[in-house]
Design a protein around this motif. Sequence first.
Motif, short mmCIF file in Angstrom:
data_model
loop_
_atom_site.label_atom_id
_atom_site.label_comp_id
_atom_site.label_asym_id
_atom_site.label_seq_id
_atom_site.Cartn_x
_atom_site.Cartn_y
_atom_site.Cartn_z
N ALA A 94 0.69 -1.24 0.01
CA ALA A 94 0.00 -0.03 0.05
C ALA A 94 0.83 1.33 0.15
O ALA A 94 0.42 2.39 -0.56
N ASP A 99 2.01 2.03 -3.66
CA ASP A 99 0.70 2.46 -4.29
C ASP A 99 0.49 3.80 -3.85
O ASP A 99 -0.02 4.69 -4.47
N VAL A 100 0.53 4.13 -2.49
CA VAL A 100 0.46 5.70 -2.03
C VAL A 100 1.32 6.67 -2.78
O VAL A 100 0.96 7.76 -3.10
N THR A 108 2.72 6.04 -5.59
CA THR A 108 2.54 6.55 -7.20
C THR A 108 1.26 7.46 -7.20
O THR A 108 1.44 8.42 -8.13
N THR A 109 0.47 7.12 -6.34
CA THR A 109 -0.95 8.34 -6.28
C THR A 109 -0.33 9.69 -6.10
O THR A 109 -0.79 10.73 -6.55
N VAL A 119 1.38 11.35 -8.84
CA VAL A 119 0.40 11.90 -10.00
C VAL A 119 -0.16 12.94 -9.60
O VAL A 119 -0.27 13.97 -10.26
N LEU A 120 -0.84 13.18 -8.32
CA LEU A 120 -1.54 14.06 -7.78
C LEU A 120 -0.65 15.60 -7.80
O LEU A 120 -0.96 16.70 -8.05
N VAL A 151 -5.87 10.62 0.26
CA VAL A 151 -4.73 9.93 0.30
C VAL A 151 -4.06 10.17 1.83
O VAL A 151 -3.38 9.35 2.27
N VAL A 202 -6.25 14.76 -15.10
CA VAL A 202 -5.00 14.42 -14.16
C VAL A 202 -4.92 12.93 -14.22
O VAL A 202 -3.87 12.44 -14.39
N ALA A 261 -2.46 10.29 -16.28
CA ALA A 261 -1.36 9.25 -15.74
C ALA A 261 -1.45 8.11 -16.33
O ALA A 261 -0.28 7.33 -16.34
N SER A 264 -2.30 1.27 -10.16
CA SER A 264 -2.56 1.82 -8.76
C SER A 264 -3.96 1.59 -8.56
O SER A 264 -4.83 2.21 -8.89
N ARG A 312 -5.34 2.61 -5.66
CA ARG A 312 -5.95 3.79 -5.04
C ARG A 312 -6.01 4.91 -6.36
O ARG A 312 -7.28 5.51 -6.35
N LEU A 313 -5.47 5.12 -7.18
CA LEU A 313 -5.70 5.98 -8.27
C LEU A 313 -7.08 5.50 -9.00
O LEU A 313 -8.06 6.25 -9.24
#
Lengths: 229, 229
Positions: free
Chosen positions: A86, A89-90, A92-93, A96-97, A163, B96, B100, B153, B155-156
């Motif tokens: 996780a 994964d966070v 990666t997120t 992106v954001l 997140v 966004v 990605a 991901s 989460r995304l």
Amino acid sequence: MPADPLPPLHLSAPASTVDRIVEELRRALFAGEITAGTPLREQALTDAMGVSRSTVREALGVLVAEGLAVREPHRGVHVTSLEAEAVHDVVTTRVVLESAGVRAWADAEPEARARVRAALGAFVAAARAGDDPGRVTATHLALHRAIVALTGSSRLLGLADAVYAEIRLALAKVDRMRRDAPQQIANHEELVALLESGDTAATLAALRAHLEEAAESMLLALELDPDAD
Amino acid sequence: MPADPLPPLHLSAPASTVDRIVEELRRALFAGEITAGTPLREQALTDAMGVSRSTVREALGVLVAEGLAVREPHRGVHVTSLEAEAVHDVVTTRVVLESAGVRAWADAEPEARARVRAALGAFVAAARAGDDPGRVTATHLALHRAIVALTGSSRLLGLADAVYAEIRLALAKVDRMRRDAPQQIANHEELVALLESGDTAATLAALRAHLEEAAESMLLALELDPDAD
DNA sequence: CAGTGTCGGATTGTCCGACAATCTGACACG
DNA sequence: CGTGTCAGATTGTCGGACAATCCGACACTG
């Protein structure tokens, strides 16, 4: 001529019972009194806090909406726990954001840019003073949040908040045990400096590196964490 | 022989009463049966839907958490106005998230890429057949979802789902009144073709254009003023 | 002994009825 | 015209209740 039209005033409503329960649970969570993965039983909370189950349920709903806890149907609510997978994964997120925020720097509202600078200042001050570790974490997250806010999108900001809520607990632990405050300060100052320079590509690279390093620290903190210090 | 270790299966829990209330309210909102600003009285909803007030309250909490409604203490919950601004905000967010996915194309799992192609095929088939408009919308969203899934991901993907949930019904309305199905098919086929070509920059541009055009259609369908900055 | 069916307690999801606190609008009063 | 008061409407919180569901233990079967 009417004297003064009265400056804008706002009165904060007295906290509702639900709010107070949420606040207390949050406090216990960040203080480490309730550890990750712990189930939050409705009846137990009802007894412990002297409120009705309906109210507890509503409070748990708020916690779940904030991402600090997770609800599984008919199985109850338990405190969010981060697995190693996780954490990646966070990252990666977040990349992106927050990259979206970096790309938006040039076209962002001047106030949004000013808020990034202010957030940096607050973080540096808190980290340097070495106060309340909770305050360091809060200002740290506020800085990253301000970067996402550069996009000007309330939805993106909301997604980022979801997140952040998830990692807030782990991040608080990291900030509590981190000895490299000066390094952290330097990293963030460099990040914002790159932003100001307008070199988007370099900023993106630095951001990604920073987030990946932060993930490493988090994994470390989560693992060598028996319990109380 | 050791039969297959069973492919990963997931079972979606049967929708709870709260979920169904939320769903129904969302539908009514986007269908224009409940206009912006309308107060959502607990007792009225209780009577209208034949459920208890506790359940209605919880559903309203969800709506508020989603940003579709606002709660003011002791004054109740009222519908937030789905302004044109919100539609633009959604576009920013989708750009966004889906960008990605586009950027991740080259490094994505082969299965993820295959799923994009499959989703395109399903969408084209449904749109060409002109079946059930609901099916067209579902496959349409599934395609965009598959693009986000390229990031790998969860989460995304979850964040994207939250956004899609918000616009799903509005999008359905667009798909229902849209006469330019062939154009839509062509747009999406071109988008995926660009993906396959590996020209990331061109794909990103096409994606942004597509999403902005979709927003225009949505504003039109919702009969909102397309001008807001 | 592994695998399977069954049972009871624990927990959640939903319902009902109740009451105090608060808000809103109307109305009387100065 | 501004202000005090009051009744009705609405929300916030409470307590109890019950069915559905989940979980672990235990007995059963081959």
